[in-house]
Design a protein around this motif. Structure first.
Motif, short mmCIF file in Angstrom:
data_model
loop_
_atom_site.label_atom_id
_atom_site.label_comp_id
_atom_site.label_asym_id
_atom_site.label_seq_id
_atom_site.Cartn_x
_atom_site.Cartn_y
_atom_site.Cartn_z
N ARG A 454 -27.34 -6.33 -8.07
CA ARG A 454 -26.79 -7.67 -8.31
C ARG A 454 -25.28 -7.63 -8.45
NH1 ARG A 454 -29.91 -11.29 -12.71
NH2 ARG A 454 -27.96 -12.42 -12.51
N LEU A 455 -24.65 -8.76 -8.16
CA LEU A 455 -23.23 -8.90 -8.44
C LEU A 455 -23.06 -9.20 -9.93
CD1 LEU A 455 -22.17 -10.93 -5.31
CD2 LEU A 455 -21.41 -8.64 -5.89
N ASP A 456 -21.96 -8.71 -10.48
CA ASP A 456 -21.71 -8.83 -11.91
C ASP A 456 -21.65 -10.31 -12.32
OD1 ASP A 456 -20.95 -8.04 -14.55
OD2 ASP A 456 -18.91 -8.68 -14.02
N GLU A 457 -22.53 -10.67 -13.25
CA GLU A 457 -22.67 -12.07 -13.64
C GLU A 457 -21.45 -12.56 -14.45
OE1 GLU A 457 -25.21 -13.71 -12.52
OE2 GLU A 457 -25.20 -15.56 -13.69
N ASN A 458 -20.93 -11.68 -15.29
CA ASN A 458 -19.84 -12.08 -16.18
C ASN A 458 -18.58 -12.45 -15.40
OD1 ASN A 458 -18.35 -12.48 -18.48
ND2 ASN A 458 -17.84 -10.30 -18.72
N SER A 459 -18.09 -11.54 -14.57
CA SER A 459 -16.88 -11.89 -13.80
C SER A 459 -17.21 -12.92 -12.73
CB SER A 459 -16.22 -10.65 -13.20
OG SER A 459 -17.18 -9.75 -12.76
N GLY A 460 -18.47 -12.96 -12.26
CA GLY A 460 -18.88 -13.99 -11.30
C GLY A 460 -18.74 -15.38 -11.87
N ARG A 461 -19.10 -15.53 -13.15
CA ARG A 461 -18.95 -16.85 -13.81
C ARG A 461 -17.48 -17.24 -13.93
NH1 ARG A 461 -23.31 -18.95 -16.61
NH2 ARG A 461 -25.11 -17.59 -16.46
N PHE A 519 -12.85 -12.45 -8.44
CA PHE A 519 -13.72 -12.10 -7.30
C PHE A 519 -13.66 -10.58 -7.06
CE2 PHE A 519 -14.23 -11.16 -2.78
CZ PHE A 519 -15.47 -11.71 -2.53
N PHE A 520 -12.43 -10.07 -6.99
CA PHE A 520 -12.29 -8.63 -6.75
C PHE A 520 -12.86 -7.83 -7.92
CE2 PHE A 520 -8.92 -9.95 -3.67
CZ PHE A 520 -9.53 -9.39 -2.55
N LYS A 521 -12.65 -8.35 -9.14
CA LYS A 521 -13.21 -7.66 -10.30
C LYS A 521 -14.74 -7.64 -10.21
CE LYS A 521 -13.30 -7.43 -15.27
NZ LYS A 521 -13.21 -8.15 -16.53
N MET A 522 -15.30 -8.76 -9.79
CA MET A 522 -16.77 -8.84 -9.65
C MET A 522 -17.27 -7.77 -8.67
SD MET A 522 -18.89 -12.11 -8.21
CE MET A 522 -18.25 -11.96 -6.56
N ILE A 523 -16.56 -7.64 -7.55
CA ILE A 523 -16.99 -6.64 -6.56
C ILE A 523 -16.86 -5.24 -7.16
CG2 ILE A 523 -16.45 -5.63 -4.29
CD1 ILE A 523 -17.56 -8.40 -4.00
N TYR A 524 -15.73 -4.98 -7.83
CA TYR A 524 -15.49 -3.65 -8.40
C TYR A 524 -16.55 -3.30 -9.44
CZ TYR A 524 -13.51 -0.15 -11.50
OH TYR A 524 -13.36 0.95 -12.30
N VAL A 525 -16.76 -4.23 -10.41
CA VAL A 525 -17.71 -3.96 -11.50
C VAL A 525 -19.12 -3.79 -10.94
CG1 VAL A 525 -18.76 -4.93 -13.59
CG2 VAL A 525 -16.31 -5.14 -13.23
N SER A 526 -19.46 -4.62 -9.95
CA SER A 526 -20.82 -4.54 -9.38
C SER A 526 -21.04 -3.20 -8.69
CB SER A 526 -21.03 -5.66 -8.36
OG SER A 526 -20.64 -6.88 -8.90
N LEU A 527 -20.01 -2.72 -7.97
CA LEU A 527 -20.15 -1.43 -7.29
C LEU A 527 -20.24 -0.30 -8.33
CD1 LEU A 527 -17.64 -1.80 -4.33
CD2 LEU A 527 -20.09 -1.45 -4.16
N ARG A 528 -19.40 -0.43 -9.37
CA ARG A 528 -19.38 0.62 -10.39
C ARG A 528 -20.73 0.71 -11.11
NH1 ARG A 528 -15.83 -0.95 -15.29
NH2 ARG A 528 -17.81 -1.96 -15.76
N ASP A 529 -21.31 -0.46 -11.41
CA ASP A 529 -22.55 -0.47 -12.21
C ASP A 529 -23.79 -0.66 -11.35
OD1 ASP A 529 -20.81 -0.28 -14.28
OD2 ASP A 529 -20.93 -2.39 -14.88
N ARG A 530 -23.70 -0.29 -10.08
CA ARG A 530 -24.81 -0.64 -9.18
C ARG A 530 -26.13 0.02 -9.58
NH1 ARG A 530 -21.28 2.61 -6.65
NH2 ARG A 530 -21.99 4.52 -5.61
N ALA A 531 -26.05 1.18 -10.19
CA ALA A 531 -27.30 1.84 -10.58
C ALA A 531 -28.01 1.02 -11.67
CB ALA A 531 -27.01 3.24 -11.06
#
Lengths: 678, 122
Positions: A454-461, A519-531
């Motif tokens: 999933r994409l990070d919900e917090n930065s997504g909001r 947006f960029f933070k959301m992508i970064y956090v989502s990739l970092r926490d993908r597991a």
């Protein structure tokens, strides 16, 4: 030898362009260095560039579209900043500009590229990407009807986008607006290469879009899973069918309009000149015969996405499915009878203006039906406000603003009053932003299905909140400025009373910049926490359509066994009946298309053709065209039998699906198998 | 795998090929369009009659190309293409017709010399 291309055409003396070049070149070098360091060139070419997998092609479409969206956004920032700086006779000038920081010729190119990019190369491309990924999954197909043609469409579109991008650093871009204001686009008024860049970029990408439309329509008509009758199709697929019907019929008109313009510019014909029997108004007519259907080409898929997202997060079926389908088809049909409202002021008779006024208002009926149906889907639903739902509801609200101001503009008397004012600009930005909201709703919604996390919900909001604040701030000020008489495309604004509202617009742009950061933070956090964010086949637990039935991330063969469809919202009814875990009793061999480098080569040669024609480097254009024909002929002799995945292999992969998704840290089984065979 | 997938020459569309039809389709459409060009260049007909004559010639050229060159009919291999062409016809009529109507009302307001072309009864 090099036509009109000389070293002097590279605008290194322009500090802004030089800065952009350094940024782009630096980013390109970092990416290439990373690919080399991590030894990913082979992976990139074998898994992506040569891929005929509709999901990978869709993802590449979306990446191209997002890059262009970012570029178009920077153009928007530059436009708003210039206007905020260049208001009133005492406004200062910088960087050789009399007012603000952009000289008029540069400013004109910026608004032309902003419009061209946002409409043709960002929103259209991203939405095409979504349809590429989702439609075959929603109808239970293994791929598109013509996988090879699909890749050709992508690379033609990419070639068009590359032409727009290179115009930034070599020569100029068009200064005649995204619509190609006639006769400004004629050779005597625009002797440079800017209009040619715009012309060939549009030609190439519209060819790609037309071929893509053909492909999607054939896929939907011919490749639906057993049992999926017309009225069991998911709504996004209906929206896609309507959209692509528009695309297939309307884009050739753009091709003709531009071909006639090219004839004027290259061959000295007089299709659009005032004398010699030509008619410059014919261009405007032809352009909008395509241009207005293009509006619905952009908006219908976004409404399709909203129609998928709202039921899932309301935990009930879409209200009035059949009426929604009828409304969508009506809009597609009406899209062909409204184009003249773009030039009510041209001077046609009152009967003509009345006809187009009424036909434009008629669009409000099916659109209103949709708004009511979405509202009634929300009514008494168990609403969950996760990010896809936020974007969908945001789009719904913008649609009301854009739709009602559109109704105002449909009245010729009002249209005469606000014609060419920024009120019109604010109106169509509301409508395009409905598409953008639909895009982000779709991205948040389907990203987990395609990539497995999933994409990070917090930065997504936060991304959603700042984007919406930016939208409200910028465009409420713009509507007001329109009523105050500010016309569009101004590099210098004569009325100092507009300054406060221009500053508010600039503040709105700042809010958009904050949104881009998140947006960029959301992508970064989502990739970092993908597991941590990975999940099973149905991430939202309340999904309804076929794409959620298959494994997550979606395996390259989509479905181990093509599902039998028993009703509308097949996945929801299976889940509600407790059949969601029932796997197939027996597996079957799966036939898949082979990868091919030919589409990417065709794209590269198409770019060479466009670049050669733009700069009048005839040998380059000629050789590129011959090259395309040669590749097509060579490809026709290649073995196109594809590869067959055995039933045993499918069973093994279904039981242990690691490595079958879209992103792998190794060469995926179909590519490895293909290379072993050859 | 059906037979035509194994051998492209067995494909129904390839079986439709006919040099006689292609040549006659080409010649007929050239003749129809040449007549239309002559009518346009000579200005001998009244405006309304001229528009009707050119439209009929365009329709005939279209038929010659659709039937003889594209070999469109209702056979299994061609029915989708025929269907698509028929679906496009309303759009064609709509866009050309409305454009004609628009210019018909536009010229008297913006380009006076066209009144002479169209007749003073405009």
């Amino acid at each position: 030898m090099f036509g009109r291309l000389t070293l002097g055409q590279i605008p290194y003396h322009n500090g802004i362009v030089l800065g952009a070049f350094i940024f782009a070149a630096g980013a390109g070098l970092v990416i290439m260095a990373a690919l080399t360091y991590y030894r990913k060139w082979g992976y990139l070419i074998r898994e992506w560039i040569t891929s005929l997998d509709h999901k990978k092609i869709g993802v590449m479409y979306i990446i191209v579209g997002l890059v262009m969206l970012f570029r178009g956004f920077i153009d928007g920032v530059m436009i708003r900043t210039q206007q905020a700086m260049a208001d009133g006779p005492h406004s200062a000038g910088h960087l050789q500009a009399l007012h603000g920081y952009l000289p008029p010729f540069h400013f004109d190119q910026i608004y032309s590229s902003h419009g061209t990019i946002m409409i043709i190369f960002a929103v259209t491309v991203v939405l095409t990407g979504f349809q590429n990924i989702i439609v075959p999954l929603q109808i239970g197909a293994r791929d598109m009807a013509f996988p090879y043609l699909n890749a050709v469409s992508l690379w033609l579109t990419a070639a068009g986008a590359a032409l727009v991008m290179i115009s930034l650093f070599v020569g100029d871009f068009s200064h005649a607006g995204w619509v190609g204001i006639i006769p400004l686009t004629e050779l005597p008024y625009s002797p440079g290469v800017g209009v040619d860049y715009w012309d060939w970029a549009l030609q190439l990408s519209s060819l790609g879009t037309t071929l893509g439309a053909l492909n999607l329509i054939t896929t939907i008509v011919m490749m639906r899973a057993p049992g999926m009758t017309w009225f069991r199709m998911p709504f996004f697929t209906w929206a896609s069918l309507s959209t692509q019907t528009i695309g297939l019929t309307a884009f050739p008109v753009l091709g003709v309009a531009l071909a006639l313009l090219s004839s004027d510019r290259y061959l000295g014909t007089h299709f659009y000149t005032g004398g010699m029997g030509g008619n410059l108004m014919l261009y405007t007519d032809l352009f909008w015969i395509w241009g207005h259907p293009e509006v619905y080409f952009i908006i219908l898929p976004a409404w399709g996405i909203m129609s998928e997202v709202i039921p899932v997060f309301s935990e009930k079926a879409l209200f009035g499915y059949t009426v929604m389908v009828a409304a969508t088809l009506s809009i597609a049909g009406l899209s062909w009878a409204v184009w003249l409202h773009h030039f009510f002021t041209m001077g046609a008779g009152p009967g003509v203006n009345l006809f187009f006024s009424v036909s434009t208002m008629l669009v409000g009926i099916p659109t209103g039906v949709k708004v009511f149906n979405w509202s009634l889907t929300l009514y008494r639903g168990r609403l969950r406000f996760e990010t896809p739902m936020l974007w969908a509801i945001g789009g719904l609200i913008l649609l009301l603003v854009g739709g009602l101001t559109g109704m105002m503009l449909a009245i010729p008397a009002i249209n005469y009053t606000v014609h060419n004012s920024v009120f019109v600009i604010a109106h169509f930005h509301m409508m395009f932003l409905v598409s953008v909201y639909g895009i982000f709703a779709g991205m948040m919604f389907w990203f987990p299905k395609v990539f497995g996390f999933r994409l990070d919900e917090n930065s997504g909001r936060k991304f959603f909140i700042f984007f919406s604040l930016g939208t409200a701030t910028t465009f409420s000020a713009m509507f007001t400025l329109g009523f105050m008489g500010m016309t569009r495309r101004l590099d210098y604004l004569y009325d100092p009373h507009w300054q406060p509202l221009l500053d508010i617009e600039e503040f709105g742009i700042f809010l958009y910049c904050v949104a881009v950061f998140y947006f960029f933070k959301m992508i970064y956090v989502s990739l970092r926490d993908r597991a941590k964010e990975s999940h099973g086949q149905d991430v939202w637990s309340t999904s309804r359509t076929l794409e959620w039935m298959t494994l997550t991330p979606v395996p390259y063969y989509n479905f181990a066994v093509i599902p039998e469809v028993h009703g509308r919202d097949e996945w929801a009814s299976r889940r509600e009946s407790g059949f969601e875990d029932s796997g197939p009793e027996e597996y079957e061999d799966i036939h898949l298309p082979k990868s091919s480098i030919a589409p990417a080569v065709i794209g590269a040669l198409a770019f060479g053709f466009g670049f050669g024609m733009t700069w009048r480097i005839w040998w380059m254009a000629g050789l590129s065209l011959l090259g395309i024909i040669g590749v097509v002929i060579l490809r026709s002799f290649a073995d196109q039998s594809g590869i067959v995945l055995s039933a045993d292999a499918v069973r093994r992969m279904e039981q242990k699906p690691e490595g079958t998704g879209i992103i792998t840290d190794h060469i995926s089984p179909p590519v490895a198998e293909l290379e072993a065979l050859s | 795998m059906s037979a035509h997938e194994a051998d492209p020459l067995d494909h129904p569309e390839v079986r439709h090929a006919s040099p006689l039809a292609y040549v006659s389709g080409y010649l007929l459409s050239v003749i129809f369009m040449a007549i239309a060009l002559l009518l346009t260049l000579r200005h001998t007909m009244h405006y309304l009659n001229f528009i009707i004559a050119v439209s009929i010639l365009a329709g005939l050229a279209l038929l010659a190309q659709a039937l003889l060159m594209f070999r469109l009919d209702l056979s299994k291999s061609q029915q989708w293409k025929t269907f698509s062409l028929i679906l496009v016809l309303p759009l064609f009529v709509l866009s050309v017709g409305l454009t004609g109507w628009m210019f018909h009302t536009l010229y008297p307001r913006t380009m006076m010399h066209f009144m002479q072309v169209q007749g003073a009864d405009m």
